[in-house]
Write an enzyme that holds these catalytic residues in place. Structure first.
Site, PDB file in Angstrom:
ATOM      1  N   SER A 172       8.931  -7.511  -2.330  1.00 36.52           N
ATOM      2  CA  SER A 172       8.528  -6.154  -1.965  1.00 36.52           C
ATOM      3  C   SER A 172       9.412  -5.638  -0.822  1.00 36.52           C
ATOM      4  O   SER A 172      10.628  -5.589  -0.974  1.00 36.52           O
ATOM      5  CB  SER A 172       7.032  -6.155  -1.624  1.00 36.52           C
ATOM      6  OG  SER A 172       6.531  -4.855  -1.560  1.00 36.52           O
ATOM      7  N   ASP A 335       3.090  -4.477 -12.249  1.00 37.39           N
ATOM      8  CA  ASP A 335       3.160  -3.865 -10.920  1.00 37.39           C
ATOM      9  C   ASP A 335       2.966  -2.349 -11.032  1.00 37.39           C
ATOM     10  O   ASP A 335       3.705  -1.672 -11.741  1.00 37.39           O
ATOM     11  CB  ASP A 335       4.534  -4.184 -10.306  1.00 37.39           C
ATOM     12  CG  ASP A 335       4.600  -3.899  -8.814  1.00 37.39           C
ATOM     13  OD1 ASP A 335       3.802  -3.079  -8.322  1.00 37.39           O
ATOM     14  OD2 ASP A 335       5.465  -4.497  -8.152  1.00 37.39           O
ATOM     15  N   HIS A 368       1.283  -5.813  -8.367  1.00 36.61           N
ATOM     16  CA  HIS A 368       2.315  -6.016  -7.347  1.00 36.61           C
ATOM     17  C   HIS A 368       2.224  -7.414  -6.743  1.00 36.61           C
ATOM     18  O   HIS A 368       3.237  -8.077  -6.520  1.00 36.61           O
ATOM     19  CB  HIS A 368       2.160  -4.945  -6.268  1.00 36.61           C
ATOM     20  CG  HIS A 368       3.290  -4.871  -5.288  1.00 36.61           C
ATOM     21  ND1 HIS A 368       4.586  -4.601  -5.675  1.00 36.61           N
ATOM     22  CD2 HIS A 368       3.330  -5.031  -3.939  1.00 36.61           C
ATOM     23  CE1 HIS A 368       5.369  -4.589  -4.594  1.00 36.61           C
ATOM     24  NE2 HIS A 368       4.633  -4.854  -3.540  1.00 36.61           N
TER      25      HIS A 368
END
Lengths: 391, 391
Positions: A172, A335, A368
């Site tokens: 991320s 995600d 995610h």
């Protein structure tokens, strides 16, 4: 991440060959740090930790860069009694995908880390005392970017005499740092693994991130960032942290975790002031997380992410042109926050530039968070990618 | 929807055989309305409009049920000079998928409609004067459900002497009403088309909807809902409306619409107080929409959606068991708000109950809004579905 307890290390299929040594947090300090936007920070302090042994040639270093709500604690335990190890302990350790028998793995806290009051985090940001005034910087702290996070890490590695990174690996926000490392210091970086990442932030993501800033700015206690000698904007911060938790998850896992809540609850049917059980649980978890967090830090983190384009050039292709590292992109199919199209864009750009780049998706129910909790399914791929040689 | 101008009627491939007659808004009133949660509303007023002609047998009626931010204006124009027709004008009209040469199409405003100050909307909710006090109900207004929306429509149809619906067709929150109609009044409803819909709201959707309520509740002007003689919680309402707009769109279209904004803007790089252009544009659009909207109404709308399970029984299977209508589910593949798994759950439940049910996905770049802007791609399917006979 609060949710870490839910999977813990129970998912570890690769058994550690030996328990990790206990991890020691260290602090790195640098002065007169020049920010990307042309300002200066008199003193920067960040926490860092390492796993494995630095070899004599100092060429076995892997840097781990952390995600938005994370910190430098990527693997191992500080004490034998720690309930949980670092967030990627399933893939970092002796005999694991990122094998600390082979590599010296370094991980550092970023600037403006979300949790300046976490005793295990050292960071510099708006909550830090400004030596010029003796008070917290608040909004006088310069806007910082992912490039600044990279440059602090570069100074840390310089201080250790390290001149080459075997790899940079991050999830991320960590993936943004990893890719920018390869663009900013191409001679330094041999490999990049971008997990649930992006090459550049698009308008949708800028707007989505802004949702997390809005409740803080709207909180009357925020007071244009000047709350350090008064009540903090805790309600706005709680709302923001609740949104981060929710938006990082796919309904598939979220609905399992909150299966005790339902549309047929009677309290919210009879009273508009009552909340559903899932809302009360999210609120309580977010409220607990406000204790270590700072509202201005969260605003600055949002901004650092919104400003991201790898290479910080006029467009992504120009920014990625200097890259010599081999790159591996691992977005998560489910995600909803940084959807796979973002990693695909970076991968396609690198391919068109003739670079050595790979792409594979992580499958899982978390969305995610599959990049944090389900990455072990790519253990063999990561191990092989790290073992590749030659440019 | 503010965005309607972006596609307008330019996407209309099925040409109308004749221009629609001008549409006239009417008002339906009923007294002592008993709510699902066991309370009473002394007087309910809702706006409604109709297209086409009611036949002598009164058996050619199609009811259109509106979405969260919408109202009864589903098709046609009020005046020849109207910039835009109703939201589904591409599929409702003479010779269109829902052919007003064949059907009498009725559409009404719901209770607690988001826009009580829209001169074209008539609704009853917290902003309505409570006859018992002479002041707005505020939070004394009972919590209402999708079943209550259905029951107001039932009273309207009763007042017109209509005893049978050829079909109920709705998008998003409208789809919830459509499916609940078939569960609540199985002898009344012959067909249901659920567009971008769900059979029941799950914990993820309850939590996602709550995000829209939170900034209103946190706004100091909200004052526990008592703001009708003071400053309204306009900032909280603006934040909520901005989130509705963003979350109803897929990045594919959002990034096209805001392609003039980018991570490389310089104002937000140099000043934490400056926003990205996309944020400023979203804020301005949401601020404009606050003029017709009411914050308490939005809270009540959120709650009505959070409380939804078709049939309002102990579980969805029990709730759908009475359904005799033929049902068609049309979720949008790219929907990030009510993802196709929700429509699939209702479809699968009906199939397992041995009901006559169909499922097909809408493709498009809008995400959730594909159910409003891209439905015309299913025009032939809708026409055929409406023409089916026999149970």
């Amino acid at each position: 991440m609060l949710l870490a307890f839910m999977l813990g290390t129970g998912t570890s299929a690769v058994m550690a060959q030996a328990p990790n040594d206990l991890v020691e947090k260290q602090i790195f300090t640098t002065h007169d740090f020049a920010t990307y936007n042309g300002q200066q920070i008199a003193e920067v302090n960040v926490g860092w930790e390492a796993y494995g042994e630095l070899n004599a040639a100092k060429d076995n270093v892997i840097l781990i860069t952390h995600f938005f709500s994370g910190n430098s604690h990527a693997a191992g335990r500080y004490t034998a009694g720690d309930a949980l190890p670092g967030y990627w302990d399933a893939i970092i350790g002796p005999g694991k995908a990122i094998d600390t028998n082979l590599y010296y793995v370094v991980s550092s806290d970023t600037l403006v880390n979300q949790e300046p009051y976490n005793p295990r985090v050292t960071t510099t940001g708006p909550a830090t005392i400004n030596p010029a005034t003796g008070k917290p910087y608040a909004l006088d702290f310069p806007v910082v970017t992912i490039r600044d996070f990279v440059n602090v890490q570069k100074a840390l590695l310089d201080s250790l005499g390290i001149e080459k990174l075997h790899a940079v690996v991050g999830a991320s926000m960590g993936s943004l740092q990893a890719l920018d490392w390869a663009a900013a210091y191409p001679d330094f970086v041999e490999r990049v693994i971008s997990v649930i990442g992006a090459g550049a932030v698009d308008p949708w993501t800028i707007a989505t991130l802004q949702q997390w800033a809005n409740p803080i700015i709207a909180d009357p206690n925020w007071n244009e960032g000047n709350y350090y000698d008064a009540d903090a904007p805790t309600e706005g911060l709680r709302q923001a942290l609740g949104m981060v938790t929710l938006q990082a998850m796919h309904p598939q896992m979220f609905n399992q975790l909150y299966a005790n809540s339902s549309a047929r609850e009677t309290a919210p049917l009879h009273n508009i002031r009552e909340n559903f059980s899932v809302v009360n649980q999210l609120n309580a978890a977010a409220a607990a997380r406000t204790a270590n967090a700072d509202a201005n830090h969260l605003l600055y983190l949002v901004r650092a992410n919104q400003l991201f384009m790898a290479g910080f050039a006029e467009d992504l292709e120009t920014g990625l042109r200097p890259v010599t590292a081999r790159t591996l992109f691992l977005p998560a199919s489910n995600d909803l926050l940084l959807q796979p199209y973002l990693a695909q864009e970076a991968y396609n750009t690198l391919r068109e530039l003739g670079k050595d780049t790979y792409y594979e998706e992580i499958e899982g129910p978390w969305g995610h968070l599959d990049g944090v909790y389900m990455l072990e399914q790519k253990a063999a791929l990561i191990r092989d990618f790290l073992a590749t040689t030659g440019q």
